[in-house]
Write an enzyme that holds these catalytic residues in place. Structure first.
Site, PDB file in Angstrom:
ATOM      1  N   TYR A 138       0.825  -1.211   0.000  1.00  0.00           N
ATOM      2  CA  TYR A 138       0.000   0.000   0.000  1.00  0.00           C
ATOM      3  C   TYR A 138       0.859   1.261   0.000  1.00  0.00           C
ATOM      4  O   TYR A 138       0.460   2.298   0.535  1.00  0.00           O
ATOM      5  CB  TYR A 138      -0.927   0.026   1.233  1.00  0.00           C
ATOM      6  CG  TYR A 138      -1.908  -1.136   1.354  1.00  0.00           C
ATOM      7  CD1 TYR A 138      -2.064  -2.089   0.356  1.00  0.00           C
ATOM      8  CD2 TYR A 138      -2.693  -1.267   2.497  1.00  0.00           C
ATOM      9  CE1 TYR A 138      -2.949  -3.145   0.490  1.00  0.00           C
ATOM     10  CE2 TYR A 138      -3.597  -2.319   2.635  1.00  0.00           C
ATOM     11  CZ  TYR A 138      -3.707  -3.253   1.629  1.00  0.00           C
ATOM     12  OH  TYR A 138      -4.585  -4.295   1.775  1.00  0.00           O
ATOM     13  N   LYS A 189       5.880 -14.189   2.442  1.00  0.00           N
ATOM     14  CA  LYS A 189       5.508 -14.869   1.195  1.00  0.00           C
ATOM     15  C   LYS A 189       6.754 -14.902   0.326  1.00  0.00           C
ATOM     16  O   LYS A 189       6.720 -14.589  -0.871  1.00  0.00           O
ATOM     17  CB  LYS A 189       4.337 -14.111   0.523  1.00  0.00           C
ATOM     18  CG  LYS A 189       3.718 -14.823  -0.663  1.00  0.00           C
ATOM     19  CD  LYS A 189       3.110 -16.166  -0.334  1.00  0.00           C
ATOM     20  CE  LYS A 189       2.824 -16.959  -1.593  1.00  0.00           C
ATOM     21  NZ  LYS A 189       2.448 -18.363  -1.318  1.00  0.00           N
ATOM     22  N   ASP A 222      -0.172 -18.062   3.047  1.00  0.00           N
ATOM     23  CA  ASP A 222      -1.243 -19.017   2.697  1.00  0.00           C
ATOM     24  C   ASP A 222      -1.393 -20.078   3.778  1.00  0.00           C
ATOM     25  O   ASP A 222      -2.494 -20.379   4.238  1.00  0.00           O
ATOM     26  CB  ASP A 222      -1.013 -19.618   1.301  1.00  0.00           C
ATOM     27  CG  ASP A 222       0.443 -19.924   0.979  1.00  0.00           C
ATOM     28  OD1 ASP A 222       1.318 -19.610   1.825  1.00  0.00           O
ATOM     29  OD2 ASP A 222       0.716 -20.476  -0.097  1.00  0.00           O
ATOM     30  N   ASP A 246      -3.870  -6.935   6.764  1.00  0.00           N
ATOM     31  CA  ASP A 246      -5.212  -6.440   6.444  1.00  0.00           C
ATOM     32  C   ASP A 246      -6.157  -7.637   6.288  1.00  0.00           C
ATOM     33  O   ASP A 246      -7.242  -7.695   6.882  1.00  0.00           O
ATOM     34  CB  ASP A 246      -5.141  -5.621   5.144  1.00  0.00           C
ATOM     35  CG  ASP A 246      -6.414  -4.846   4.846  1.00  0.00           C
ATOM     36  OD1 ASP A 246      -7.374  -4.946   5.630  1.00  0.00           O
ATOM     37  OD2 ASP A 246      -6.451  -4.144   3.814  1.00  0.00           O
ATOM     38  N   ASP A 250      -8.997  -9.519   9.376  1.00  0.00           N
ATOM     39  CA  ASP A 250     -10.442  -9.712   9.158  1.00  0.00           C
ATOM     40  C   ASP A 250     -10.824 -11.170   9.429  1.00  0.00           C
ATOM     41  O   ASP A 250     -11.833 -11.465  10.076  1.00  0.00           O
ATOM     42  CB  ASP A 250     -10.835  -9.357   7.707  1.00  0.00           C
ATOM     43  CG  ASP A 250     -11.370  -7.929   7.566  1.00  0.00           C
ATOM     44  OD1 ASP A 250     -10.921  -7.064   8.323  1.00  0.00           O
ATOM     45  OD2 ASP A 250     -12.240  -7.694   6.704  1.00  0.00           O
TER      46      ASP A 250
HETATM   47 MG    MG Z   1      -9.193  -4.122   6.132  1.00  0.00          MG
END
Ligand code: MG
Ligand code: NAI
Length: 353
Positions: A138, A189, A222, A246, A250
């Protein structure tokens, strides 16, 4: 008596509904303790402001924010504005420039809440996610060429710096050290992403030498999703990139009952700039205006804010009130309860009284 001035930024969607709840709770705690005062000043920045003025953040917005002790944020995003415009217009326009390079996201099963995975016990989910919040996927670098042609090309550049990784790793190792298990998992990763994420791993290795008392391991992202579901008890503190955490946070919140409970703190550890506290969820278009949003993620965020400001007792009182509500089944629908947002807020105020 210490006096705090907080910028409240309810934003869009359910943001105003949940921020109102947190303000009521913080105000009640401050009144009850009588050892500090909190004044909230509302900033109207969000999609309505954007439609009126053409920008989410006014030109002097960052300077305005610097006058405050902290920021309490709701959410940004509206159905009729592209998500990339709203998120970059407000949230990501603050996190980077205010050097809030750490995003802390604790997730645990609150009292009375059962994990979504049947084989897990409530105490198995007690995690702190440390998200790199200023660069990575980001960082905002990239672009589009040949717009509209069949050969249009778009790049989205991940940016990983040794400095950026070092500072987030140190924060993560410190967080792990401060918790009883002293256990850190570094999410990566580096099998497929062989430059930025290989540097990520190398710096993790380098910083780990400063923390011989912290036990740490590495997981590819993963496989990490599987471990969170199958062996949640094996995890404690978790550090990862902007994108990875991020997503994983969640998932974590859902495993612990609902995305509506999870808080976050966008921190500038140098304290040069104000830090910003917000739930991890977004505007929730599907329930906006229905009055049923779970306010606990925002209320928990406000407890993190008070703790960051040095008001530990107040933060503990808020957490006790939250767990008293969840323990007594005084919750919103997403947690299996029957109360609406205002009723949960009232329940929290009753517990505090
Ligand atoms: Mg989020
Ligand atoms: P979302 O988090 O807004 O909603 C996902 C699902 O979770 C929805 O079904 C929603 O009803 C539910 N949910 C979220 N918060 C809840 C709460 N407090 N209580 C009960 N249920 C809740 O994510 P989505 O739908 O991907 O994004 C919607 C908008 O929000 C988009 O514009 C997105 O860019 C923005 N967004 C903004 C964020 C921020 O301001 N920090 C973070 C995430 C998304």
């Amino acid at each position: 008596m210490t006096a705090y001035t907080i910028a409240s930024m309810p934003g869009d969607g359910i943001g105003p509904e949940v921020v109102e709840s947190a303000i009521a709770v913080v105000t009640a705690v401050a009144k009850k303790l009588g050892t500090f005062t909190v004044k909230f000043e509302e900033l109207p920045w969000g999609t309505a402001f954007y439609k009126e003025t053409g920008s989410y953040l006014p030109p002097d917005g960052l300077d305005t924010l610097k006058k405050y002790d902290a920021v309490l944020f709701g959410a940004v995003g509206a159905p009729d504005v592209p998500d990339a415009v709203s998120l970059w217009g407000l949230l990501l326009a603050m996190r980077g420039p205010l050097q809030q390079y750490v995003n802390v996201r604790p997730v645990r099963c609150l009292r009375g809440i059962q994990p979504v995975v049947r084989s897990a016990k409530p105490q198995d989910i007690d995690w702190v996610f440390v998200r790199e919040n200023s660069e990575g996927e980001y960082a905002g670098q990239g672009g589009r060429s040949h717009k509209g042609f069949d050969w249009e090309v778009a790049t989205e550049v991940g940016v990983f710096t040794r400095h950026g990784i070092r500072r987030i790793m140190r924060y993560a190792f410190e967080t792990a050290r401060s918790r009883p298990r002293k256990l850190l998992t570094v999410v990566s990763k580096s099998n497929a992403q062989r430059f930025g994420l290989v540097l990520w791993d190398e710096v993790a290795e380098e910083i780990s030498l400063e923390y011989p008392d912290v036990k740490w391991d590495k997981m590819l992202v993963d496989a990490m999703t599987v471990r969170m579901v199958i062996h949640p008890e094996s995890l404690d503190t978790i550090v990862g990139t902007n994108l990875h955490i991020d997503i994983l946070s969640d998932l974590a919140a859902a495993l612990a009952g609902s995305v509506g409970i999870a808080p976050s703190a966008n921190i500038d550890p140098t304290r040069v700039n104000p830090s910003m506290f917000e739930p991890i969820h977004g505007s929730a278009f599907d329930i906006t205006g229905m009055g049923i949003a779970n306010p606990l993620g925002t209320v928990w965020s406000s407890a993190m804010m008070l703790e960051f400001l040095g008001e530990k007792k107040a933060a503990e009182m808020i957490m006790a009130a939250i767990e008293s509500c969840t323990g007594d089944d005084e919750t919103t629908k997403d947690l299996g309860g029957t109360l609406n947002t205002k009723q949960v807020t009232q329940a929290l105020l009753n517990k505090l009284a």
